[in-house]
Design a protein around this motif. Sequence first.
Motif, PDB file in Angstrom:
ATOM      1  N   VAL A  75       0.873  -1.166  -0.173  1.00  0.00           N
ATOM      2  CA  VAL A  75       0.003  -0.050  -0.012  1.00  0.00           C
ATOM      3  C   VAL A  75       0.803   1.223  -0.118  1.00  0.00           C
ATOM      4  N   ALA A  76       1.918   1.145   0.839  1.00  0.00           N
ATOM      5  CA  ALA A  76       2.681   2.347   1.127  1.00  0.00           C
ATOM      6  C   ALA A  76       3.362   2.637  -0.190  1.00  0.00           C
ATOM      7  N   THR A  77       3.877   1.543  -1.004  1.00  0.00           N
ATOM      8  CA  THR A  77       4.688   1.613  -2.044  1.00  0.00           C
ATOM      9  C   THR A  77       3.856   2.403  -3.296  1.00  0.00           C
ATOM     10  N   VAL A  78       2.952   1.508  -3.409  1.00  0.00           N
ATOM     11  CA  VAL A  78       1.940   2.033  -4.439  1.00  0.00           C
ATOM     12  C   VAL A  78       1.350   3.631  -4.426  1.00  0.00           C
ATOM     13  N   PHE A  79       1.123   4.058  -2.848  1.00  0.00           N
ATOM     14  CA  PHE A  79       0.796   5.428  -2.404  1.00  0.00           C
ATOM     15  C   PHE A  79       2.033   6.384  -3.273  1.00  0.00           C
ATOM     16  N   LEU A  80       3.256   5.925  -2.783  1.00  0.00           N
ATOM     17  CA  LEU A  80       4.421   6.885  -3.215  1.00  0.00           C
ATOM     18  C   LEU A  80       4.661   6.839  -4.701  1.00  0.00           C
ATOM     19  N   VAL A  81       4.526   5.763  -5.339  1.00  0.00           N
ATOM     20  CA  VAL A  81       4.613   5.885  -6.723  1.00  0.00           C
ATOM     21  C   VAL A  81       3.471   6.431  -7.456  1.00  0.00           C
ATOM     22  N   ASN A  82       2.495   6.400  -7.045  1.00  0.00           N
ATOM     23  CA  ASN A  82       1.303   7.291  -7.741  1.00  0.00           C
ATOM     24  C   ASN A  82       0.941   8.692  -7.274  1.00  0.00           C
ATOM     25  N   LEU A  83       1.923   9.152  -6.311  1.00  0.00           N
ATOM     26  CA  LEU A  83       1.957  10.578  -6.011  1.00  0.00           C
ATOM     27  C   LEU A  83       2.172  11.533  -7.022  1.00  0.00           C
ATOM     28  N   ARG A  84       2.737  11.117  -8.033  1.00  0.00           N
ATOM     29  CA  ARG A  84       2.987  11.906  -8.992  1.00  0.00           C
ATOM     30  C   ARG A  84       1.670  12.419  -9.676  1.00  0.00           C
ATOM     31  N   HIS A  85       0.690  11.546  -9.701  1.00  0.00           N
ATOM     32  CA  HIS A  85      -0.637  11.737 -10.507  1.00  0.00           C
ATOM     33  C   HIS A  85      -1.253  13.158  -9.747  1.00  0.00           C
ATOM     34  N   SER A  91      -1.247  20.251 -12.343  1.00  0.00           N
ATOM     35  CA  SER A  91      -0.822  21.306 -13.475  1.00  0.00           C
ATOM     36  C   SER A  91      -1.720  21.601 -14.405  1.00  0.00           C
ATOM     37  N   VAL A  92      -2.838  20.789 -14.647  1.00  0.00           N
ATOM     38  CA  VAL A  92      -3.780  21.078 -15.595  1.00  0.00           C
ATOM     39  C   VAL A  92      -5.157  21.396 -15.077  1.00  0.00           C
ATOM     40  N   ALA A  93      -5.344  21.672 -13.426  1.00  0.00           N
ATOM     41  CA  ALA A  93      -6.560  21.850 -13.064  1.00  0.00           C
ATOM     42  C   ALA A  93      -6.984  23.484 -13.383  1.00  0.00           C
ATOM     43  N   SER A  94      -6.023  24.158 -13.782  1.00  0.00           N
ATOM     44  CA  SER A  94      -6.298  25.592 -14.046  1.00  0.00           C
ATOM     45  C   SER A  94      -7.182  25.761 -15.360  1.00  0.00           C
ATOM     46  N   LEU A 111      -6.819  10.320 -15.205  1.00  0.00           N
ATOM     47  CA  LEU A 111      -5.590  10.930 -15.680  1.00  0.00           C
ATOM     48  C   LEU A 111      -4.258   9.939 -15.577  1.00  0.00           C
ATOM     49  N   THR A 112      -3.806   9.406 -16.647  1.00  0.00           N
ATOM     50  CA  THR A 112      -2.673   8.780 -16.408  1.00  0.00           C
ATOM     51  C   THR A 112      -1.554   9.674 -17.136  1.00  0.00           C
ATOM     52  N   THR A 222      10.809  14.727  -9.283  1.00  0.00           N
ATOM     53  CA  THR A 222       9.607  15.489  -9.825  1.00  0.00           C
ATOM     54  C   THR A 222       9.454  16.783  -9.261  1.00  0.00           C
ATOM     55  N   LEU A 223       9.428  17.004  -7.887  1.00  0.00           N
ATOM     56  CA  LEU A 223       9.330  18.162  -7.363  1.00  0.00           C
ATOM     57  C   LEU A 223      10.350  19.165  -7.781  1.00  0.00           C
ATOM     58  N   ALA A 224      11.623  18.686  -7.838  1.00  0.00           N
ATOM     59  CA  ALA A 224      12.826  19.456  -8.304  1.00  0.00           C
ATOM     60  C   ALA A 224      12.464  20.106  -9.737  1.00  0.00           C
ATOM     61  N   GLY A 225      12.127  19.180 -10.559  1.00  0.00           N
ATOM     62  CA  GLY A 225      11.926  19.533 -11.911  1.00  0.00           C
ATOM     63  C   GLY A 225      10.795  20.527 -12.155  1.00  0.00           C
TER      64      GLY A 225
END
Length: 235
Positions: A75-85, A91-94, A111-112, A222-225
């Motif tokens: 569960v924790a691993t999947v959460f971290l991996v998918n946090l980029r979503h 970024s497109v919400a606006s 959204l994938t 991702t955050l740094a980028g």
Amino acid sequence: MQKMERYDRFEDGVIACVPTILGYLGIGFAMGVVGKGVGLSILEIILMSIIVYAGSAQFIICALLAIQAPFMTIVATVFLVNLRHFLMSLSVASYFKKTPLLSAIGIGTLLTDESYGVLTTALQQDKPITAKWTHGLNVMAYLSWIFATFLGGLLGSFIPDPEALGLDFALVAMFVGLFLFQVERPLKKKTQQTLLVLGAVVGTLILFMRFSTAEIAVIAATLAGCLVGTVTHHD
């Protein structure tokens, strides 16, 4: 006279999804085969595709199941991996400020990486994107993924060793192609900024990989980028 592509109807989004469908058929099939290889039933593979709906996360789940990892670890691993979503949706919400809440939630939920790539490419070209078009893109990709994983699970019994055919590398290959497709346009128009963003991502990834897990390193990169891209952005 050349027919102008439309971006206001649900069916237009379905048409825009065709390249993604072709990619999902191969990757989803590989996912179904791998899932079958670790002992999942066809029903379990389908349910995972419906509920999780994330190729990278589903491959990781299969890998963790193969080594009998604890439930909370998965569960924790999947959460971290998918946090980029979360970052992708943000970024497109606006562009969907006037979209009703439930419709906006639907866009963010489905959204994938691939549909995000198609969406942002259209936005970079100043196309008149609508919620209906985006729903067509997302829903068609969703259904294609479920079907492809089902097909892979169905035929997975006849492929006892997916790694021998390189099926476990299929997702990596797709991400490489998606990356090249996404970076080509900004690299031509904003070379310096794009290289700075890529440098920040790669540097942060290498740094964090030395003292943290791969999942945390990916999120930090991702955050740094995003930070470098925001700071260096100019019209």
